[in-house]
Design an enzyme around this catalytic site. Structure first.
Site, PDB file in Angstrom:
ATOM      1  N   LYS A  14       0.722  -1.246   0.003  1.00 41.48           N
ATOM      2  CA  LYS A  14       0.014   0.029  -0.225  1.00 41.48           C
ATOM      3  C   LYS A  14       0.831   1.189  -0.070  1.00 41.48           C
ATOM      4  O   LYS A  14       0.595   2.375  -0.458  1.00 41.48           O
ATOM      5  CB  LYS A  14      -1.084  -0.028   1.136  1.00 41.48           C
ATOM      6  CG  LYS A  14      -0.503   0.060   2.579  1.00 41.48           C
ATOM      7  CD  LYS A  14      -1.397  -0.297   3.624  1.00 41.48           C
ATOM      8  CE  LYS A  14      -1.094  -0.173   5.006  1.00 41.48           C
ATOM      9  NZ  LYS A  14      -0.160  -1.109   5.550  1.00 41.48           N
ATOM     10  N   ARG A  89      -5.033   2.055  12.738  1.00 44.54           N
ATOM     11  CA  ARG A  89      -4.590   0.756  12.953  1.00 44.54           C
ATOM     12  C   ARG A  89      -5.356  -0.002  14.027  1.00 44.54           C
ATOM     13  O   ARG A  89      -5.354  -1.231  14.180  1.00 44.54           O
ATOM     14  CB  ARG A  89      -3.444   0.782  13.372  1.00 44.54           C
ATOM     15  CG  ARG A  89      -1.964   0.937  12.397  1.00 44.54           C
ATOM     16  CD  ARG A  89      -1.688  -0.492  11.720  1.00 44.54           C
ATOM     17  NE  ARG A  89      -0.286  -0.554  11.690  1.00 44.54           N
ATOM     18  CZ  ARG A  89       0.861   0.125  11.060  1.00 44.54           C
ATOM     19  NH1 ARG A  89       0.127   1.051  10.165  1.00 44.54           N
ATOM     20  NH2 ARG A  89       1.888  -0.592  11.174  1.00 44.54           N
ATOM     21  N   ARG A 123      12.730  -6.873   1.447  1.00 42.58           N
ATOM     22  CA  ARG A 123      12.889  -5.633   1.028  1.00 42.58           C
ATOM     23  C   ARG A 123      14.148  -5.030   1.735  1.00 42.58           C
ATOM     24  O   ARG A 123      14.748  -5.240   2.543  1.00 42.58           O
ATOM     25  CB  ARG A 123      11.836  -4.557   1.909  1.00 42.58           C
ATOM     26  CG  ARG A 123      11.598  -3.405   1.446  1.00 42.58           C
ATOM     27  CD  ARG A 123      10.509  -2.770   2.289  1.00 42.58           C
ATOM     28  NE  ARG A 123       9.129  -3.169   2.019  1.00 42.58           N
ATOM     29  CZ  ARG A 123       8.102  -2.587   2.648  1.00 42.58           C
ATOM     30  NH1 ARG A 123       8.292  -1.997   3.571  1.00 42.58           N
ATOM     31  NH2 ARG A 123       6.779  -3.050   2.275  1.00 42.58           N
ATOM     32  N   ARG A 156      16.116  -2.948   7.057  1.00 39.42           N
ATOM     33  CA  ARG A 156      15.361  -2.352   8.276  1.00 39.42           C
ATOM     34  C   ARG A 156      15.221  -3.216   9.384  1.00 39.42           C
ATOM     35  O   ARG A 156      14.834  -4.289   9.143  1.00 39.42           O
ATOM     36  CB  ARG A 156      13.905  -1.757   7.989  1.00 39.42           C
ATOM     37  CG  ARG A 156      13.826   0.009   7.851  1.00 39.42           C
ATOM     38  CD  ARG A 156      12.382   0.008   6.959  1.00 39.42           C
ATOM     39  NE  ARG A 156      11.257  -0.426   7.761  1.00 39.42           N
ATOM     40  CZ  ARG A 156      10.121  -0.192   7.411  1.00 39.42           C
ATOM     41  NH1 ARG A 156       9.587   0.303   6.418  1.00 39.42           N
ATOM     42  NH2 ARG A 156       9.184  -0.592   8.136  1.00 39.42           N
ATOM     43  N   ARG A 167       4.850  -8.202  13.685  1.00 44.86           N
ATOM     44  CA  ARG A 167       3.916  -7.165  12.826  1.00 44.86           C
ATOM     45  C   ARG A 167       2.711  -7.922  12.316  1.00 44.86           C
ATOM     46  O   ARG A 167       1.653  -7.373  12.444  1.00 44.86           O
ATOM     47  CB  ARG A 167       4.809  -6.260  12.071  1.00 44.86           C
ATOM     48  CG  ARG A 167       5.686  -5.384  12.545  1.00 44.86           C
ATOM     49  CD  ARG A 167       6.751  -4.979  11.578  1.00 44.86           C
ATOM     50  NE  ARG A 167       6.306  -4.105  10.605  1.00 44.86           N
ATOM     51  CZ  ARG A 167       6.903  -4.270   9.262  1.00 44.86           C
ATOM     52  NH1 ARG A 167       8.245  -5.065   9.251  1.00 44.86           N
ATOM     53  NH2 ARG A 167       6.705  -3.512   8.460  1.00 44.86           N
TER      54      ARG A 167
HETATM   55  P1  ADP Z   1       3.938  -1.703   8.125  1.00 44.11           P
HETATM   56  O1  ADP Z   1       4.823  -2.023   7.122  1.00 44.11           O
HETATM   57  O2  ADP Z   1       4.044  -2.677   9.347  1.00 44.11           O
HETATM   58  O3  ADP Z   1       2.551  -1.221   7.867  1.00 44.11           O
HETATM   59  P2  ADP Z   1       4.510   1.191   9.079  1.00 44.11           P
HETATM   60  O4  ADP Z   1       5.619   1.576   8.377  1.00 44.11           O
HETATM   61  O5  ADP Z   1       3.307   1.437   8.729  1.00 44.11           O
HETATM   62  O6  ADP Z   1       4.695  -0.386   8.842  1.00 44.11           O
HETATM   63  O7  ADP Z   1       4.754   1.208  10.530  1.00 44.11           O
HETATM   64  C1  ADP Z   1       5.877   0.779  11.218  1.00 44.11           C
HETATM   65  C2  ADP Z   1       5.638   1.027  12.714  1.00 44.11           C
HETATM   66  O8  ADP Z   1       5.152   2.335  13.287  1.00 44.11           O
HETATM   67  C3  ADP Z   1       4.581  -0.151  13.289  1.00 44.11           C
HETATM   68  O9  ADP Z   1       5.021  -1.304  13.277  1.00 44.11           O
HETATM   69  C4  ADP Z   1       4.307   0.815  14.581  1.00 44.11           C
HETATM   70  O10 ADP Z   1       4.929   0.489  15.585  1.00 44.11           O
HETATM   71  C5  ADP Z   1       4.253   2.242  14.129  1.00 44.11           C
HETATM   72  N1  ADP Z   1       2.936   2.650  13.655  1.00 44.11           N
HETATM   73  C6  ADP Z   1       2.800   3.212  12.653  1.00 44.11           C
HETATM   74  N2  ADP Z   1       1.392   3.564  12.307  1.00 44.11           N
HETATM   75  C7  ADP Z   1       0.843   3.318  13.581  1.00 44.11           C
HETATM   76  C8  ADP Z   1      -0.479   3.389  14.077  1.00 44.11           C
HETATM   77  N3  ADP Z   1      -1.400   3.814  13.377  1.00 44.11           N
HETATM   78  N4  ADP Z   1      -0.559   3.134  15.444  1.00 44.11           N
HETATM   79  C9  ADP Z   1       0.190   2.787  16.304  1.00 44.11           C
HETATM   80  N5  ADP Z   1       1.581   2.405  15.758  1.00 44.11           N
HETATM   81  C10 ADP Z   1       1.869   2.811  14.477  1.00 44.11           C
END
Ligand code: ADP
Ligand code: ZN
Length: 214
Positions: A14, A89, A123, A156, A167
């Site tokens: 996404k 989330r 990645r 990462r 995750r």
């Molecule tokens: P992913 O690839 O897991 O979707 P993101 O880049 O969206 O990862 O987010 C990375 C991290 O940032 C998450 O694992 C979480 O720790 C934190 N995070 C991101 N968005 C949120 C959210 N809406 N609520 C809580 N934590 C978040």
């Protein structure tokens, strides 16, 4: 209106689609994950608060996350619309969002789990410019080196296999319930994201269709 939320598991693609859609419609791409990662990298107050959660693959507490996004959506560039990627989330975040913003379209990205795990673990990110590659689907010309800037590519820390699994578990448990939540509201469209990177157009098409019809 163009207030859009992208929903979907980590690694579903996404983020890449968000970049394309945001550019096309001249609206900001707001990724909560990017905001948090930048804060950690810059060692800001916010960064210090959220680092432990990101390192473990856990969610940042709702209250803090909601406040960060609320402030971001208040900025002028969001007046014509925005594309939220990674927020909300949890049901609690969705309830809060409803209070300060009206969402027009929810695009729910779906893909089979095997593809998702493969995408996440393959990645690689450029240390210098942030460009993203994939060892199998989108390799750099020279292994370990960024095509764009020559920077070093790395994995990462939250893409290490154990954190990836964490995750995905967090997604299943805390974010998946949002699908029914929004489906019941009638704003949700499923997007089939089972396509390789070079066929991203097929995913974008579905998104455009949903935005037009919604
Ligand atoms: P992913 O690839 O897991 O979707 P993101 O880049 O969206 O990862 O987010 C990375 C991290 O940032 C998450 O694992 C979480 O720790 C934190 N995070 C991101 N968005 C949120 C959210 N809406 N609520 C809580 N934590 C978040
Ligand atoms: Zn680079």
């Amino acid at each position: 209106m163009m207030n859009i939320v992208l929903l979907g598991a980590p690694g579903v693609g996404k983020g890449t689609c968000a970049e394309v859609l945001a550019k096309k419609h001249s609206i900001p791409h707001i990724s909560s994950g990017d905001i948090f990662r930048e804060a950690v990298a810059g060692e800001s107050e916010l960064g210090k608060k959220v680092k432990q959660y990101l390192d473990r693959g856990e969610l940042v507490p709702d209250e803090l996350t909601v406040e960060v996004i609320r402030q971001r959506l208040e900025k002028d560039d969001c007046k014509k619309g925005f594309l939220l990627d990674g927020f909300p989330r949890t049901i609690a975040q969705a309830e809060s969002l409803k209070k300060f913003s009206k969402i027009d379209h929810i695009l729910n990205f779906t893909a089979v789990k095997k593809l998702i795990v493969e995408r996440l673990s393959g990645r690689r990110t450029c240390r210098k410019c942030g460009a993203i590659y994939h060892i199998k689907y989108f390799p750099p010309k020279l292994e370990g080196v960024c095509d764009k800037c020559g920077g070093e590519l790395y994995q990462r820390s939250d893409e290490a296999p154990d954190v990836v699994m964490k995750r995905l578990a967090v997604y299943e448990e805390q974010t998946k319930p949002l699908i029914d939540y929004y489906r019941n509201e009638g704003t949700l469209t499923d997007i089939d994201a089972n396509y390789p990177a070079e066929e991203i157009g097929k995913i974008i098409e579905q998104c455009e269709e949903a935005i037009k019809n919604g």
